[in-house]
Write a protein that holds these residues in place. Structure first.
Motif, PDB file in Angstrom:
ATOM      1  N   THR A  49      42.172  36.030  28.200  1.00 42.97           N
ATOM      2  CA  THR A  49      40.786  35.716  27.796  1.00 42.97           C
ATOM      3  C   THR A  49      40.791  35.082  26.405  1.00 42.97           C
ATOM      4  OG1 THR A  49      40.589  37.909  26.867  1.00 42.97           O
ATOM      5  CG2 THR A  49      39.792  37.626  29.126  1.00 42.97           C
ATOM      6  N   GLU A 100      34.442  51.780  27.566  1.00 37.15           N
ATOM      7  CA  GLU A 100      35.592  51.279  28.330  1.00 37.15           C
ATOM      8  C   GLU A 100      35.913  52.271  29.438  1.00 37.15           C
ATOM      9  OE1 GLU A 100      37.762  48.405  28.226  1.00 37.15           O
ATOM     10  OE2 GLU A 100      38.109  49.482  30.097  1.00 37.15           O
ATOM     11  N   TYR A 129      37.154  51.062  40.620  1.00 35.35           N
ATOM     12  CA  TYR A 129      37.054  52.320  39.870  1.00 35.35           C
ATOM     13  C   TYR A 129      37.454  53.580  40.630  1.00 35.35           C
ATOM     14  CZ  TYR A 129      34.001  49.056  37.381  1.00 35.35           C
ATOM     15  OH  TYR A 129      33.490  47.955  36.756  1.00 35.35           O
ATOM     16  N   GLY A 176      33.661  47.001  27.867  1.00 32.88           N
ATOM     17  CA  GLY A 176      34.925  46.467  28.359  1.00 32.88           C
ATOM     18  C   GLY A 176      35.691  45.681  27.313  1.00 32.88           C
ATOM     19  N   ASN A 189      32.356  40.450  26.842  1.00 33.39           N
ATOM     20  CA  ASN A 189      33.027  39.174  27.106  1.00 33.39           C
ATOM     21  C   ASN A 189      33.841  39.293  28.387  1.00 33.39           C
ATOM     22  OD1 ASN A 189      33.684  36.436  26.171  1.00 33.39           O
ATOM     23  ND2 ASN A 189      35.785  37.228  26.135  1.00 33.39           N
TER      24      ASN A 189
HETATM   25  C1  SAM Z   1      38.278  40.785  32.200  1.00 32.71           C
HETATM   26  S1  SAM Z   1      38.484  42.132  31.104  1.00 32.71           S
HETATM   27  C2  SAM Z   1      37.811  41.433  29.592  1.00 32.71           C
HETATM   28  C3  SAM Z   1      38.339  42.157  28.376  1.00 32.71           C
HETATM   29  C4  SAM Z   1      37.813  41.686  27.022  1.00 32.71           C
HETATM   30  N1  SAM Z   1      36.372  41.766  26.934  1.00 32.71           N
HETATM   31  C5  SAM Z   1      38.292  40.298  26.701  1.00 32.71           C
HETATM   32  O1  SAM Z   1      37.470  39.383  26.599  1.00 32.71           O
HETATM   33  O2  SAM Z   1      39.514  40.142  26.551  1.00 32.71           O
HETATM   34  C6  SAM Z   1      37.232  43.266  31.655  1.00 32.71           C
HETATM   35  C7  SAM Z   1      37.103  44.511  30.786  1.00 32.71           C
HETATM   36  O3  SAM Z   1      35.953  45.247  31.178  1.00 32.71           O
HETATM   37  C8  SAM Z   1      36.323  46.591  31.481  1.00 32.71           C
HETATM   38  N2  SAM Z   1      35.377  47.023  32.511  1.00 32.71           N
HETATM   39  C9  SAM Z   1      35.412  46.758  33.833  1.00 32.71           C
HETATM   40  N3  SAM Z   1      34.331  47.250  34.438  1.00 32.71           N
HETATM   41  C10 SAM Z   1      33.572  47.838  33.475  1.00 32.71           C
HETATM   42  C11 SAM Z   1      32.319  48.531  33.482  1.00 32.71           C
HETATM   43  N4  SAM Z   1      31.651  48.718  34.621  1.00 32.71           N
HETATM   44  N5  SAM Z   1      31.835  49.005  32.304  1.00 32.71           N
HETATM   45  C12 SAM Z   1      32.531  48.806  31.158  1.00 32.71           C
HETATM   46  N6  SAM Z   1      33.728  48.168  31.089  1.00 32.71           N
HETATM   47  C13 SAM Z   1      34.228  47.695  32.236  1.00 32.71           C
HETATM   48  C14 SAM Z   1      37.776  46.511  31.870  1.00 32.71           C
HETATM   49  O4  SAM Z   1      38.458  47.729  31.778  1.00 32.71           O
HETATM   50  C15 SAM Z   1      38.274  45.474  30.856  1.00 32.71           C
HETATM   51  O5  SAM Z   1      38.450  46.051  29.579  1.00 32.71           O
END
Ligand code: SAM
Length: 158
Positions: free
Chosen positions: A28, A88, A6, A60, A130
């Protein structure tokens, strides 16, 4: 971990880089098939249906595919969350989510709200994440001789 994910303009989730898909780093379940979201919609509908003003909060949301398919599938089951919050942190993915979700019918799109922090007010509903928990920075520690010892990374002799 927090810095590598971040740090402004440098962290993995803070640049213009779009990590999801064949050109990116990972894929995913919601990206592969809408079946994942449609399957999830059924137990969600059962949970949300009896709640007054039920909301969903997704951490996320990646490309926005899960939110897109879920809102359509819930609508077919005649369940419409009052608000679908998305928390997000990645500006590039937030933009991708907006493009994806703009393709929803207008009333469903209007129910989506992006957040930078948890909502200030308590709400009735469900929190979804997820493939996100493993991205969240945590502190590691061990208990030795009844003491909690923080783990870290150090360097020695280069
Ligand atoms: C591995 S991706 C999974 C995306 C989605 N949930 C899927 O299943 O396709 C991780 C997601 O979480 C977001 N993310 C990462 N750290 C986060 C946090 N601390 N709080 C909220 N979102 C976060 C990223 O930007 C991304 O959108």
């Amino acid at each position: 971990m927090e810095a590598s994910l971040y740090a402004p303009a440098l962290g993995y989730y803070q640049t213009r880089y779009q990590p999801i898909g064949e050109q990116g780093d990972f894929i995913t379940a919601p990206e592969i098939s809408p079946l994942f979201s449609r399957t999830l919609a059924r137990p969600l509908a059962t949970l949300l249906e009896p709640l007054p003003d039920a909301c969903i909060l997704e951490f996320g949301a990646g490309s926005g595919k899960l939110a897109y398919e879920l809102l359509l599938a819930l609508d077919q089951l005649q369940v419409r969350p009052r608000v679908y919050y998305i928390l997000e942190l990645s500006p590039a993915l937030r933009e991708q989510q907006q493009q994806q979700l703009q393709q929803l019918p207008e009333p469903l799109y209007q129910s989506v709200q992006w957040l930078d922090h948890l909502p200030a007010q308590a709400f009735n509903g469900v929190v979804l994440a997820n493939e996100v928990l493993d991205a969240m920075p945590v502190e590691r520690f061990s208990i030795q001789e009844q003491q909690a010892l923080a783990w870290g990374v150090t360097e020695r002799d280069n």
